[in-house]
Design an enzyme around this catalytic site. Structure first.
Site, mmCIF file in Angstrom:
data_model
loop_
_atom_site.group_PDB
_atom_site.id
_atom_site.type_symbol
_atom_site.label_atom_id
_atom_site.label_comp_id
_atom_site.label_asym_id
_atom_site.label_seq_id
_atom_site.Cartn_x
_atom_site.Cartn_y
_atom_site.Cartn_z
ATOM 1 N N ARG A 76 -75.777 148.222 -4.592
ATOM 2 C CA ARG A 76 -75.754 148.196 -6.051
ATOM 3 C C ARG A 76 -75.844 149.605 -6.637
ATOM 4 N NH1 ARG A 76 -79.623 144.329 -4.988
ATOM 5 N NH2 ARG A 76 -78.918 142.180 -5.164
ATOM 6 N N TYR A 77 -76.823 150.371 -6.167
ATOM 7 C CA TYR A 77 -77.076 151.712 -6.700
ATOM 8 C C TYR A 77 -76.263 152.738 -5.925
ATOM 9 C CZ TYR A 77 -81.203 149.520 -8.845
ATOM 10 O OH TYR A 77 -82.042 148.717 -9.559
ATOM 11 N N ARG A 87 -78.436 154.324 -2.755
ATOM 12 C CA ARG A 87 -79.199 153.522 -1.805
ATOM 13 C C ARG A 87 -78.497 152.185 -1.578
ATOM 14 N NH1 ARG A 87 -83.029 152.793 -6.895
ATOM 15 N NH2 ARG A 87 -81.628 154.484 -7.453
ATOM 16 N N CYS A 124 -88.231 134.844 8.063
ATOM 17 C CA CYS A 124 -89.488 135.404 7.560
ATOM 18 C C CYS A 124 -90.660 134.739 8.296
ATOM 19 C CB CYS A 124 -89.648 135.134 6.070
ATOM 20 S SG CYS A 124 -88.352 135.853 5.040
ATOM 21 N N CYS A 169 -91.905 131.951 0.958
ATOM 22 C CA CYS A 169 -92.560 131.901 -0.348
ATOM 23 C C CYS A 169 -91.846 130.887 -1.229
ATOM 24 C CB CYS A 169 -92.545 133.279 -0.994
ATOM 25 S SG CYS A 169 -93.361 134.547 0.004
ATOM 26 N N CYS A 177 -89.271 132.475 -3.719
ATOM 27 C CA CYS A 177 -88.373 133.483 -3.168
ATOM 28 C C CYS A 177 -87.016 133.483 -3.871
ATOM 29 C CB CYS A 177 -88.184 133.238 -1.673
ATOM 30 S SG CYS A 177 -87.028 134.381 -0.885
ATOM 31 N N ARG A 218 -84.357 134.629 -2.600
ATOM 32 C CA ARG A 218 -83.309 134.367 -1.601
ATOM 33 C C ARG A 218 -83.557 133.025 -0.905
ATOM 34 N NH1 ARG A 218 -83.587 140.313 0.061
ATOM 35 N NH2 ARG A 218 -81.917 141.259 -1.183
ATOM 36 N N ASP A 239 -88.056 136.381 -10.434
ATOM 37 C CA ASP A 239 -86.621 136.123 -10.438
ATOM 38 C C ASP A 239 -86.403 134.620 -10.548
ATOM 39 O OD1 ASP A 239 -85.683 138.843 -10.002
ATOM 40 O OD2 ASP A 239 -86.522 138.653 -7.986
ATOM 41 N N ASP A 272 -85.649 142.440 -12.317
ATOM 42 C CA ASP A 272 -84.369 142.613 -11.641
ATOM 43 C C ASP A 272 -83.326 141.843 -12.437
ATOM 44 O OD1 ASP A 272 -82.748 143.600 -9.621
ATOM 45 O OD2 ASP A 272 -84.163 143.026 -8.054
ATOM 46 N N LYS A 297 -82.914 147.047 -11.418
ATOM 47 C CA LYS A 297 -84.282 146.805 -11.888
ATOM 48 C C LYS A 297 -84.537 147.607 -13.166
ATOM 49 C CE LYS A 297 -86.503 145.852 -7.439
ATOM 50 N NZ LYS A 297 -85.288 145.932 -6.588
#
Length: 354
Positions: free
Chosen positions: A96-97, A100, A109, A113, A116, A118, A277, A314, A321
């Site tokens: 995106r940036y 980075r 994982c 969570c 989450c 994702r 999110d 985000d 962000k």
């Protein structure tokens, strides 16, 4: 076990296992089985041991134990709320940036969570990149000299073996244009036994290595977590912390202060406090932005500046962000009116040219 990893006790991976452990009532099983069929479930023994089954508002259970409300999707919720997919030039890379990019070597994982972003992608199957896919992803980083920072995420990169991690970091460290390698993980708190000496050694690099720990409540920092974080720190890994502002978990001044102070006590510098999110089935966790700003403002001057995270949202569609934290300065005629965190205020006149 190969590569110096220690076997971890088995996590609880379905509603029936949670009921057998006394973490959910048997009467809830039909609804929770339906949730588990859609979204992955995993509660490690380290996290299960922290849950108080007698407390219906337990903040650890809220993060990890499935809830029937997860099957309710609001019109504002998105399957890909931060738009990973449109910004994926090759499998396993999100860009995106300009300076980075994310590297997602797997989608497994230690815990899943319930909030989450994702959650439609991650699960125990892991989505591990094949050797060819990983090589293609690393080749992409090599071919993009404007990218100065590689961010390992997923899934959780510390679910990889030390051998695999060592290989990835060696490839990235060899890139002359890359300055920073960052890893985002829950492992040191959620499954601290995985952070062996071999794992810590795998993260050693001539590049600057930052590990960003995901934790949302002070109780997650057990003695075992402290030992895991010390092991990483001794290996030269700089420790950052991030949290999601969550209803029923850290949405009071007392709980948020305790989390930030506990991070610092474990040598973890608070980095981000994320606004939730809007992934499917997560509405019960959302704290309004105005409330989040007021919470942070109440802590300014009450806790050290070292504890101060960037409160961020985000943006959808991969727009990045955006800081959304409280303001202490307002433009006024001829200068700025600045509110003091300890009370009172100050008018700062514009500088006179000369």
């Amino acid at each position: 076990m190969p590569d110096g990893s220690l076997p971890s006790p088995r996590p609880l991976r379905d509603a029936d296992a949670l009921a057998a452990a006394g973490l959910v009532p048997p009467a809830a099983l039909p609804a929770l089985r339906e949730v588990a069929a859609r979204y992955a479930v995993s509660v490690t023994p380290a996290m299960a041991a922290l849950i108080d089954p007698a407390d219906p508002a337990d903040p650890i259970a809220a993060q990890y134990v499935p809830h029937p409300a997860e099957l309710e999707t609001t019109p504002q919720e998105l399957a890909d709320p931060i738009a990973d997919h449109p910004h994926t030039p090759v499998k396993g890379v999100v860009h995106r940036y300009p300076d980075r990019a994310l590297l997602k070597p797997l989608l497994a994982c230690p815990v899943y969570c319930r909030f989450c972003f994702r959650r439609e992608q991650v699960g125990p199957a892991g989505g591990v990149l094949s050797e060819a896919e990983l090589d293609a992803a690393l080749d992409w980083f090599e071919a993009h000299p404007a990218v100065r920072e590689a961010i390992l995420t997923g899934g959780d990169p510390l679910m990889l073996s030390p051998r695999r991690l060592r290989h990835i970091l060696a490839r990235l460290s060899a890139l002359p244009h890359l300055d920073i390698i960052r890893l985002h993980t829950r492992v040191p708190v959620a499954d601290p036994g995985r952070v062996t000496e071999a794992m810590a050694e795998a993260l050693e690099s001539e590049k600057a290595v930052f590990l960003c720990l995901h934790a949302n409540h002070a109780r997650e920092f057990t003695g075992e977590a402290r030992a895991a974080l010390r092991r990483l720190s001794r290996a030269g890994v700089a420790l950052l912390g991030q949290a999601v502002l969550l209803r029923g978990v850290n949405d009071t001044a007392e709980s948020l202060e305790a989390l930030l102070r506990t991070m610092l006590a474990h040598r973890v510098k608070p980095y981000y406090l994320h606004q939730l999110d809007r992934a499917p089935g997560t509405a019960r966790f959302e704290v309004p932005i105005a409330e989040g700003r007021a919470l942070l403002a109440s802590l300014r001057g009450r806790v050290t500046g070292l504890a101060w995270p960037t409160y961020a949202l985000d943006l959808p569609q991969g727009q990045g962000k955006a800081p959304i934290g409280p303001d202490f300065a307002e433009r006024a005629e001829g200068g700025w009116q600045v509110r003091g965190p300890l009370g009172g205020g100050h008018f700062q006149a514009d500088a006179t040219p000369g």
